[in-house]
Write a protein that holds these residues in place. Structure first.
Motif, short mmCIF file in Angstrom:
data_model
loop_
_atom_site.label_atom_id
_atom_site.label_comp_id
_atom_site.label_asym_id
_atom_site.label_seq_id
_atom_site.Cartn_x
_atom_site.Cartn_y
_atom_site.Cartn_z
N SER A 1 50.55 69.31 27.04
CA SER A 1 50.79 69.18 28.46
C SER A 1 51.57 70.35 29.03
O SER A 1 51.73 70.49 30.22
CB SER A 1 51.52 67.88 28.70
N LEU B 1 50.18 73.75 31.65
CA LEU B 1 50.36 73.97 33.05
C LEU B 1 51.46 74.95 33.25
O LEU B 1 51.50 75.68 34.21
CB LEU B 1 50.79 72.68 33.67
N SER C 1 48.71 77.94 34.63
CA SER C 1 48.11 77.41 35.83
C SER C 1 48.52 78.28 36.98
O SER C 1 48.00 78.21 38.05
CB SER C 1 48.56 75.99 36.06
N GLY D 1 54.85 67.92 34.50
CA GLY D 1 53.48 68.02 34.00
C GLY D 1 53.21 67.03 32.88
O GLY D 1 52.06 66.66 32.63
N VAL E 1 54.02 63.02 34.54
CA VAL E 1 53.04 62.53 35.53
C VAL E 1 52.28 61.35 34.92
O VAL E 1 51.88 60.42 35.64
CB VAL E 1 52.09 63.68 35.98
N SER F 1 45.79 66.84 43.36
CA SER F 1 45.19 66.27 42.16
C SER F 1 45.44 67.26 41.03
O SER F 1 45.95 68.36 41.27
CB SER F 1 43.70 66.02 42.36
N SER F 2 45.04 66.87 39.81
CA SER F 2 45.46 67.68 38.66
C SER F 2 44.88 69.09 38.68
O SER F 2 45.41 70.00 38.05
CB SER F 2 45.09 66.96 37.37
N GLU F 3 43.77 69.31 39.43
CA GLU F 3 43.23 70.68 39.42
C GLU F 3 43.99 71.62 40.36
O GLU F 3 43.78 72.83 40.33
CB GLU F 3 41.72 70.68 39.68
N SER G 1 47.80 72.99 42.04
CA SER G 1 49.23 73.04 41.77
C SER G 1 49.98 73.37 43.05
O SER G 1 49.36 73.61 44.10
CB SER G 1 49.52 74.06 40.67
N ARG H 1 55.56 71.67 38.50
CA ARG H 1 55.30 70.94 37.26
C ARG H 1 56.16 71.36 36.09
O ARG H 1 56.24 70.65 35.10
CB ARG H 1 53.81 71.08 36.89
#
Ligand SMILES: *[C@@H]1O[C@H](CO)[C@@H](O)[C@H](O)[C@H]1NC(C)=O
Ligand SMILES: *[C@@H]1O[C@H](CO)[C@@H](O)[C@H](O)[C@H]1NC(C)=O
Ligand SMILES: *[C@@H]1O[C@H](CO)[C@@H](O)[C@H](O)[C@H]1NC(C)=O
Length: 359
Positions: free
Chosen positions: A10, A13, A17, A225, A228, A303-305, A307, A333
């Motif tokens: 995890s 990110l 990201s 991150g 969540v 949403s997760s895609e 940031s 995150r």
């Protein structure tokens, strides 16, 4: 073994990201610290990652040059991985000097600005190469060494009144995961990361830097991150157990180095426990803010895609941001807010005073 890998999964990110980058000036002046005694540092040299970077990454390469990064300080995006000040700024303030200029900006700065030291940290980097095409810690130390050899900005005699900050906050581990390396290699890899950190610490000490502050690894299982998954309610304890393995090895290395040098050159900044102390603070810790939901970040993709700071092709924003970043410990995150860092450094203050300022 598999869970070991997942543990750190995890973290991805963390920095990937979001590779983008930062500025520099405008760091608030700071008064001489009244706790100073014995040792009075005049320069701070910084190596590491996004917890320490104050603007080394080029604008075109980092999301931190985009809104809403920097809204609290300096008031606009300027390359810090936060809404405002980060660890480097608070450590500089503690020792009573201005936050050192990022290496990237050294040729644009006046001589006066360089006298507080220099920040070589790049967000997204590790002691080994990461997915971020940026200088690893070895290369950052090479930059410093070249400046020392050239001798026109810093001389080795400056180093006797210098402090170094060496920030290793987890990018080596997120890279390990991203590369899908065998889970069985994980514990061995933790050892390699700490061993390479030891090599780096020895180099910095050999230059003659008087005090070297080494943060322990923060509780990665408590980063937004990761949490969540529990709607920001609970830290992942199995991930934190691995962090403790890293921190135990680091502690041993630092004890060994101090024993060898016979001077308390190396100081662990216990970031791990400082984070947990702030999370649990019910108001008893003066100077540290009490955060209502400490694991919930201020700025988060819808949403997760997405940031913090993401916009779609039409420029529509794809993130939500809290009303007041001062009410949140985490900014995005993986990074604390300025208020989060302020609280962490308030918790660390006592041990810093006892160790860093000792002659
Ligand atoms: C903790 O993280 C690991 C690896 O990401 C995952 O397999 C595990 O389910 C998590 N534990 C909890 C309680 O969420
Ligand atoms: C650091 O980066 C340089 C350049 O990519 C590379 O040659 C070196 O092996 C790296 N150092 C470590 C310890 O990974
Ligand atoms: C410190 O170093 C000495 C040798 O210089 C050694 O005998 C001793 O065991 C070391 N102590 C620790 C705690 O490592």
């Amino acid at each position: 073994m598999d869970s070991l890998i997942k543990l750190f999964a995890s973290l991805l990110l963390f920095f990937f990201s979001s590779l983008l980058f930062g500025e520099t000036n405008g760091v608030e002046g700071s008064k001489q610290n009244h706790h100073l005694y014995g040792f009075r540092p005049t320069k701070l040299f910084v190596f590491g990652d996004s917890y320490a970077d104050t603007g080394n990454i080029k604008k075109s390469l980092s999301y931190t040059w985009k809104f809403p990064y920097g809204i609290t300080f300096p008031g606009k995006p300027a390359g810090r991985f936060s809404d405002g000040r980060v660890a480097t700024d608070f450590l500089a303030k503690f020792v009573g000097i201005k936050s050192p200029i990022p290496y990237f900006w050294k040729d644009y700065a006046g001589k006066k600005r360089l006298q507080h030291g220099m920040n070589f940290a790049y967000g997204g980097t590790g002691v080994f190469n990461t997915l971020a095409p940026l200088p690893n810690m070895t290369t950052q130390i090479d930059f410093f060494q070249k400046l020392l050899i050239a001798g026109d900005i810093y001389s080795t005699s400056d180093l006797t009144s210098s402090v170094a900050l060496v920030s290793v906050a987890g990018n080596d581990y997120s890279t390990f995961i991203a590369q899908n390396r065998p889970a069985a290699e994980f514990p061995g890899f933790i050892k390699q990361v700490v061993d390479q950190t030891e090599v780096n610490l020895r180099r910095i000490q050999a230059f003659g830097v008087k005090k070297i502050a080494v943060p322990s690894l923060q509780p990665l299982g408590c980063l937004p991150g990761v949490t969540v998954a529990s709607s920001f309610q609970r830290c992942n304890e199995s991930q934190n157990a691995l962090v403790k393995l890293h921190n135990n090895l680091l502690q041993q290395v630092v004890a060994k180095l101090n024993n060898e040098t016979k001077q308390s050159t190396f100081i662990i900044l216990d970031l791990y426990n400082a984070f947990l102390t702030v999370f649990k603070n019910k108001g008893a810790n003066p100077g540290s803010t009490r955060f209502e939901s400490p694991l919930k970040p201020c700025c988060l993709g819808v949403s997760s895609e997405y940031s913090c700071g993401s916009v779609d092709a039409k420029g529509v924003k794809k993130y939500v941001i809290c009303d007041d970043p001062k009410t949140a410990f985490f900014w995005d995150r993986s990074h604390p807010t300025e208020e989060g860092w302020r609280s962490v450094y308030s918790v660390l203050r006592k041990s810093l005073t006892a160790s860093l300022m000792k002659a």
